[in-house]
Each structure stands twice: as structure tokens, then as C-alpha cells.
Design an enzyme around this catalytic site. Sequence first.
Site, PDB file in Angstrom:
ATOM      1  N   HIS A  55       3.480  24.310  55.545  1.00  0.00           N
ATOM      2  CA  HIS A  55       3.994  24.284  56.922  1.00  0.00           C
ATOM      3  C   HIS A  55       3.056  25.055  57.850  1.00  0.00           C
ATOM      4  CE1 HIS A  55       7.180  24.716  60.097  1.00  0.00           C
ATOM      5  NE2 HIS A  55       6.521  25.839  60.312  1.00  0.00           N
ATOM      6  N   GLU A  56       2.686  26.272  57.460  1.00  0.00           N
ATOM      7  CA  GLU A  56       1.804  27.087  58.301  1.00  0.00           C
ATOM      8  C   GLU A  56       0.414  26.478  58.399  1.00  0.00           C
ATOM      9  OE1 GLU A  56       3.067  29.285  60.111  1.00  0.00           O
ATOM     10  OE2 GLU A  56       5.001  29.302  59.100  1.00  0.00           O
ATOM     11  N   HIS A  96       0.414  24.008  61.143  1.00  0.00           N
ATOM     12  CA  HIS A  96       0.152  24.617  62.449  1.00  0.00           C
ATOM     13  C   HIS A  96      -1.349  24.818  62.647  1.00  0.00           C
ATOM     14  CE1 HIS A  96       4.233  25.280  63.701  1.00  0.00           C
ATOM     15  NE2 HIS A  96       4.533  26.052  62.664  1.00  0.00           N
ATOM     16  N   GLU A 108       7.200  22.613  65.351  1.00  0.00           N
ATOM     17  CA  GLU A 108       7.757  23.046  64.071  1.00  0.00           C
ATOM     18  C   GLU A 108       8.171  21.847  63.220  1.00  0.00           C
ATOM     19  OE1 GLU A 108       7.717  25.999  62.876  1.00  0.00           O
ATOM     20  OE2 GLU A 108       7.000  26.980  64.692  1.00  0.00           O
TER      21      GLU A 108
END
Length: 416
Positions: A277-278, A281, A357
Site C-alpha cells: 500500500h505504501e 503511494h 488511499e
Amino acid sequence: MRKWIAAAGLAYVLYGLFFYWYFFMTGDSAVPEAVKGTKADPSSFMDPGRLAAAENYSNVKDFLFFIGAPLDWFLFFLLLITGLAKKIKQWLEAAVRFRVLQIVSFVFVISLIVTAASLPLEWIGYRVSLAYHISTQTTASWIRDHVIDFWISFPLFAVCVLVFYWLITKHTKKWWFYAWCLTVPFTLFLFFLQPVVIDPLYNDFYPLKDKELESKILSLADKADIPASHVYEVNMSEKTNALNAYVTGIGSNKRIVLWDTTLNKLKDQEILFIMGHEMGHYVMKHVYIGLAGYLLLSLVGFYIIDKLYRRMSKSFGRMLHIKGPEDLAALPLLLLLISVLSFASDPITNAVSRYQENAADRYGIELTGNREAAIETFQDLAVTGLSRVNPPFLVKIFRGSHPSIMERIEHAEEEK
């Protein structure tokens, strides 16, 4: 003056009563029928006691948030309508010779007043977090963090105010544009410094200790084609039981940070999803996009503030005990307008954040190929943080920087 103070006080009380009614009597966080029995249904992964605790804890925290912002507005209004801001300015002009020192001293006094007024609500929030076993922070550590907050924010605030009064004196009509131009390098500089200068003042950051997990993360990072040398863990277990990870910084100081609570409480496959997930980003450059969006929004904000500030200074100057936009005593009016516009813009910034997100969630699932790990992670986030899976509408738009846990689980179940 008494009528205006009474009217403002009554408005604040009615505002607070509305949100008390909204959260504690009618706030709708019920689970839709279509969700019941699915993995997004909180009763499938939280026992009744935990569910009740999450509801109560969230209600209190959300209520404190919504009554906190207008408290600052009420305080700034009192400083103006009572003439206290004017009296503080006059006292400083008599006590301090140089204009620069007068402005810095005025900012210091205003900062102390605002800090003192906000402390009771922050203290209540801290004690509530302790009572629900979310916070593990000692009182001494909590006080230390607030002292650090003050001595970081005050110098930055003082510099901004000094620049503002210099610009509005030299460029009365175009100060807002020149101020925005200076905001760009200043914001970039702060983003660059934050991971290596500001954040370490609060916590200790270090490379991952678990070498086996590090190897798995390096493999995942290689798959995503990102440098994994920027992955750190931070000792948040000294302050909280909640879980989190985030991307911060720009340029060579950009890094992905995992809380040690996340590392201690989640399984490797869940941690790898969080890393995915990070990394999403990171790959999709959300930090840079968010920074660009912030600067664009601030340009519009500066323009609106200029129009409102000059008009209100002229129309209500006598009532507010200010001579004009250049008057130091008018600073609370400027702060009032900034605070109100910032609060009003929260739904916009939160909507953009939720979109990013959601995109990062999809990326993490695609990168790891493990949808179940994503679902388990979201469930664990709700359990450890006592989060409502389906918060009320006003919470979603004003506080929802992430999709709700229910939405994130539903999106994960829909991913191919």
C-alpha cells in the site's frame, strides 16, 4: 460588545449541542443490510464489548474534534471584540522599541493564549485514549510533545507573520500573491526537512530490525522497482497501541515508515500488504500530487482571505478595535479567516486523500496478490484502534482522510 459576545457564545453552545445530539443520540453508523454477514460486518471480527467500546470511543473523539475548531474561532473573536488584541499591541509598543520584536512578541502572546485555550480539550482526548487503552503515553511524554509542538510552531508562525506584515505594507493589493510565491519554496523546504529534523524530535526512527521480514520487503520493493533503503520503523509503542504506516518527505529524504506496533501485532503477510500500500503511494507519487494540490488550494485560499480580510477590516474595524489590514491588532482576524477556510476546505482535501488511499489499496493487493491479507489488515486496524467501520456522514467528509474500514474491505473483496 456584550451582545456580540453573548450571541457568539450562544452560537457556540448551540453548535456544540447539535454535535452532541448528532453523535450521542442520532449518529448513524449502523451496518447496511447488504453488508451484514460479510467480512465488512464488524460483528464478524469484533465481539459485542469491542463494538460498544469502538462506538463510544469514536463518538467522544469525533465530538471533541468538531467542538475544537470553533473554539479557536470564538477565542479570536473575543480577542478582537473586547479590544484585548489592541491592548496587547499597545502594551508591547510601549515596552518594546523595534517593530520586528513587537510583532514576534505579539505572536508569542497569541500563541500562548491559543495553546492554553486548546489544552483542556486535548487533555480530555488524551485521557479518553488512555481509558480505552489506545494511548500508552505517559503524562510526562504527552507534555513533552506539546512543548515541542509549541517551540516548532511558534518560530514558524512568527516568520510567517513577519513576512505577512512586510508584504501587506509594501504591496497592499498583491501581498496575497507574493505570499503564495514564498509559500512554495517554504513548503518544499519543510517537506524535505520533516523526516530527518522534525519527526525525530518526537520518536526514534531506525532501519527495520527483523532481517527476515526485511528480505521479504526488499523482494516486494524490487518487484515494484522502488528503493527499499528508505523503509524505517518507529517506536510508537511507547505512545499508542494503534497501528499505522505512512510515506513522508520528498527527494532524497523520502521514506516509508512503519510503526513498531504494526510490526509487533500483524502477521508478515499483513505487513507486506501494508508495505505494498505504501509503495503504491510512492510509485504513484501521491506525496508530490498532494503537495501540488495543497499549493494550488492555498493560492485560491490566499486570494479569498485577502478579499475577506480587507473588507472586514474596513467594514468592522471600529467594532473590532482595528485600524486596518496593516494593524498588528488585526492578526486574530486573519487567523480567524484562515482557520474557518481551512475547516471548510477539509471535505475537498479529504476527498482527494480518500481517492489516493483507495488507489494505494488496489496497488497493494495487486503487488502482493493477497486479497485476504488486505481484508485481515483492515479488520485488525479497526480492532486495535477501536475504529467504527461505518462512521456518520459528517465524520466521513470532515475527518475521513481514508475510506471507511467497511468501504476498504468491500473494495478489497471486489478486487480481481
